[in-house]
Design a protein around this motif. Sequence first.
Motif, PDB file in Angstrom:
ATOM      1  N   ARG A  96       0.911  -1.166   0.088  1.00  0.00           N
ATOM      2  CA  ARG A  96       0.077  -0.137  -0.157  1.00  0.00           C
ATOM      3  C   ARG A  96       1.063   1.220  -0.066  1.00  0.00           C
ATOM      4  N   TYR A  97       1.868   1.177   0.553  1.00  0.00           N
ATOM      5  CA  TYR A  97       2.730   2.447   0.710  1.00  0.00           C
ATOM      6  C   TYR A  97       4.172   2.266   0.196  1.00  0.00           C
ATOM      7  N   SER A  98       4.803   3.178   0.034  1.00  0.00           N
ATOM      8  CA  SER A  98       6.103   3.189  -0.351  1.00  0.00           C
ATOM      9  C   SER A  98       7.022   2.667   0.456  1.00  0.00           C
ATOM     10  N   ALA A  99       8.334   2.252   0.074  1.00  0.00           N
ATOM     11  CA  ALA A  99       9.311   1.569   1.068  1.00  0.00           C
ATOM     12  C   ALA A  99       9.850   2.570   2.294  1.00  0.00           C
ATOM     13  N   ILE A 100       9.995   3.864   1.879  1.00  0.00           N
ATOM     14  CA  ILE A 100      10.715   4.557   2.884  1.00  0.00           C
ATOM     15  C   ILE A 100       9.303   4.797   3.924  1.00  0.00           C
ATOM     16  N   ILE A 101       8.079   5.069   3.435  1.00  0.00           N
ATOM     17  CA  ILE A 101       7.124   5.181   4.449  1.00  0.00           C
ATOM     18  C   ILE A 101       7.089   3.769   5.266  1.00  0.00           C
ATOM     19  N   SER A 102       6.847   2.919   4.530  1.00  0.00           N
ATOM     20  CA  SER A 102       6.644   1.582   5.206  1.00  0.00           C
ATOM     21  C   SER A 102       7.953   1.170   6.168  1.00  0.00           C
ATOM     22  N   GLY A 103       9.125   1.583   5.875  1.00  0.00           N
ATOM     23  CA  GLY A 103      10.284   1.466   6.861  1.00  0.00           C
ATOM     24  C   GLY A 103      10.343   2.278   8.165  1.00  0.00           C
ATOM     25  N   LEU A 104       9.707   3.695   7.621  1.00  0.00           N
ATOM     26  CA  LEU A 104       9.747   4.472   8.836  1.00  0.00           C
ATOM     27  C   LEU A 104       8.842   3.943   9.723  1.00  0.00           C
ATOM     28  N   PHE A 105       7.484   3.721   9.242  1.00  0.00           N
ATOM     29  CA  PHE A 105       6.270   3.416  10.115  1.00  0.00           C
ATOM     30  C   PHE A 105       6.720   2.198  10.775  1.00  0.00           C
ATOM     31  N   LEU A 106       7.329   1.151  10.118  1.00  0.00           N
ATOM     32  CA  LEU A 106       7.704  -0.181  10.876  1.00  0.00           C
ATOM     33  C   LEU A 106       8.845  -0.037  12.098  1.00  0.00           C
ATOM     34  N   GLY A 107       9.605   1.013  11.586  1.00  0.00           N
ATOM     35  CA  GLY A 107      10.623   1.272  12.647  1.00  0.00           C
ATOM     36  C   GLY A 107      10.228   2.160  14.078  1.00  0.00           C
ATOM     37  N   LEU A 108       9.058   2.757  13.781  1.00  0.00           N
ATOM     38  CA  LEU A 108       8.303   3.613  14.821  1.00  0.00           C
ATOM     39  C   LEU A 108       7.785   2.531  15.579  1.00  0.00           C
ATOM     40  N   MET A 109       7.166   1.508  14.936  1.00  0.00           N
ATOM     41  CA  MET A 109       6.232   0.503  15.844  1.00  0.00           C
ATOM     42  C   MET A 109       7.267  -0.386  16.452  1.00  0.00           C
ATOM     43  N   TRP A 110       8.400  -0.898  15.789  1.00  0.00           N
ATOM     44  CA  TRP A 110       9.487  -1.372  16.425  1.00  0.00           C
ATOM     45  C   TRP A 110       9.911  -0.880  17.467  1.00  0.00           C
ATOM     46  N   ALA A 111      10.327   0.416  17.522  1.00  0.00           N
ATOM     47  CA  ALA A 111      10.815   1.141  19.019  1.00  0.00           C
ATOM     48  C   ALA A 111       9.677   0.867  19.895  1.00  0.00           C
ATOM     49  N   VAL A 112       8.203   1.394  19.660  1.00  0.00           N
ATOM     50  CA  VAL A 112       7.381   1.306  20.641  1.00  0.00           C
ATOM     51  C   VAL A 112       7.375  -0.101  21.128  1.00  0.00           C
ATOM     52  N   TRP A 113       7.547  -0.968  20.454  1.00  0.00           N
ATOM     53  CA  TRP A 113       7.158  -2.427  20.748  1.00  0.00           C
ATOM     54  C   TRP A 113       8.404  -3.082  22.023  1.00  0.00           C
ATOM     55  N   VAL A 147      15.208   1.539   8.158  1.00  0.00           N
ATOM     56  CA  VAL A 147      15.191   2.120   6.866  1.00  0.00           C
ATOM     57  C   VAL A 147      16.375   1.476   6.029  1.00  0.00           C
ATOM     58  N   THR A 148      17.248   1.115   6.914  1.00  0.00           N
ATOM     59  CA  THR A 148      18.335   0.364   6.238  1.00  0.00           C
ATOM     60  C   THR A 148      18.154  -0.966   6.009  1.00  0.00           C
ATOM     61  N   ILE A 149      17.266  -1.690   7.256  1.00  0.00           N
ATOM     62  CA  ILE A 149      16.983  -3.036   6.905  1.00  0.00           C
ATOM     63  C   ILE A 149      16.054  -3.192   5.754  1.00  0.00           C
ATOM     64  N   THR A 150      15.083  -1.953   5.642  1.00  0.00           N
ATOM     65  CA  THR A 150      14.352  -2.282   4.482  1.00  0.00           C
ATOM     66  C   THR A 150      14.968  -2.238   3.050  1.00  0.00           C
ATOM     67  N   TRP A 151      15.946  -1.478   3.027  1.00  0.00           N
ATOM     68  CA  TRP A 151      16.785  -1.249   1.845  1.00  0.00           C
ATOM     69  C   TRP A 151      17.372  -2.382   1.670  1.00  0.00           C
ATOM     70  N   ILE A 152      18.056  -3.001   2.514  1.00  0.00           N
ATOM     71  CA  ILE A 152      18.620  -4.340   2.218  1.00  0.00           C
ATOM     72  C   ILE A 152      17.642  -5.654   1.814  1.00  0.00           C
ATOM     73  N   PHE A 153      16.229  -5.436   2.588  1.00  0.00           N
ATOM     74  CA  PHE A 153      15.392  -6.554   2.463  1.00  0.00           C
ATOM     75  C   PHE A 153      14.869  -6.384   0.957  1.00  0.00           C
ATOM     76  N   ASN A 154      14.698  -5.258   0.366  1.00  0.00           N
ATOM     77  CA  ASN A 154      14.057  -5.064  -0.647  1.00  0.00           C
ATOM     78  C   ASN A 154      15.174  -5.449  -1.658  1.00  0.00           C
ATOM     79  N   ASN A 155      16.423  -5.216  -1.550  1.00  0.00           N
ATOM     80  CA  ASN A 155      17.248  -5.473  -2.530  1.00  0.00           C
ATOM     81  C   ASN A 155      17.862  -6.835  -2.728  1.00  0.00           C
ATOM     82  N   THR A 156      17.418  -7.551  -1.695  1.00  0.00           N
ATOM     83  CA  THR A 156      17.564  -9.049  -1.943  1.00  0.00           C
ATOM     84  C   THR A 156      16.340  -9.992  -2.025  1.00  0.00           C
ATOM     85  N   GLY A 157      15.366  -9.355  -2.852  1.00  0.00           N
ATOM     86  CA  GLY A 157      14.395 -10.193  -3.391  1.00  0.00           C
ATOM     87  C   GLY A 157      13.414 -10.356  -1.939  1.00  0.00           C
ATOM     88  N   TYR A 158      13.340  -9.515  -1.123  1.00  0.00           N
ATOM     89  CA  TYR A 158      12.325  -9.629   0.149  1.00  0.00           C
ATOM     90  C   TYR A 158      13.001 -10.761   0.691  1.00  0.00           C
TER      91      TYR A 158
END
Length: 212
Positions: A96-113, A147-158
């Motif tokens: 639904r969202y771009s990689a950067i938005i997804s990475g930032l949002f997930l990072g925020l959730m990761w921190a709160v978790w 964000v950096t994990i999202t970058w690696i994740f996307n460039n290694t075929g998820y």
Amino acid sequence: ASLTYVGTEKREYWRRIYDVRRIRPLWLLAIVLIPPALVVAGSVLSWLVTGNMAELTELLQPAEFTLVGLLFSVVFAPFLEEMAWRGYALVELQKRYSAIISGLFLGLMWAVWHLPLFFIPGTYQYELGLLTLPFWQFMFAAVGGSVTITWIFNNTGYSTLAAILYHAMWNLAGMVFHTNVLSDVFYVVVLFGLALAVVLRFGGRTLTGRKK
């Protein structure tokens, strides 16, 4: 047709965890080298600003950790967390969202978790203290790191395996190298610098240099 789709999705989910072929040698090198390089860069930057050589000499002091702590931080935590965070949540967010938005949002959730751990005596987070400078360093690092994990994740075929390995190296670097509050702050600065460079170089839409 829907059952076939669900079955295919499940197979793909598990394949992304064990398929080593998705991780090309260059990306494996990035996974292994980037986390310790960021820690060292933070200490170097701290040394350049303060002129205190201890910022560098402290890095190589013998680390103190237990085997149980090492296994939990480098093996179990990355594996269990990334099966959910990147293996499932990031894939769904990017539908639904771009990689950067997804990475930032997930990072925020990761921190709160991680917040409950700051209230549990004996945990690493509890030792940092609630609402202290190390607390904010930890929280911001989770967002930038995502964000950096999202970058690696996307460039290694998820590749969930790539995310697990990167997370493991990130935790290992934090355990092996000795840093202080100031160098940790500079570490976050360097981490966000890397995240910004990734977005500028690969584009925020996919973080791969491709439009889709």
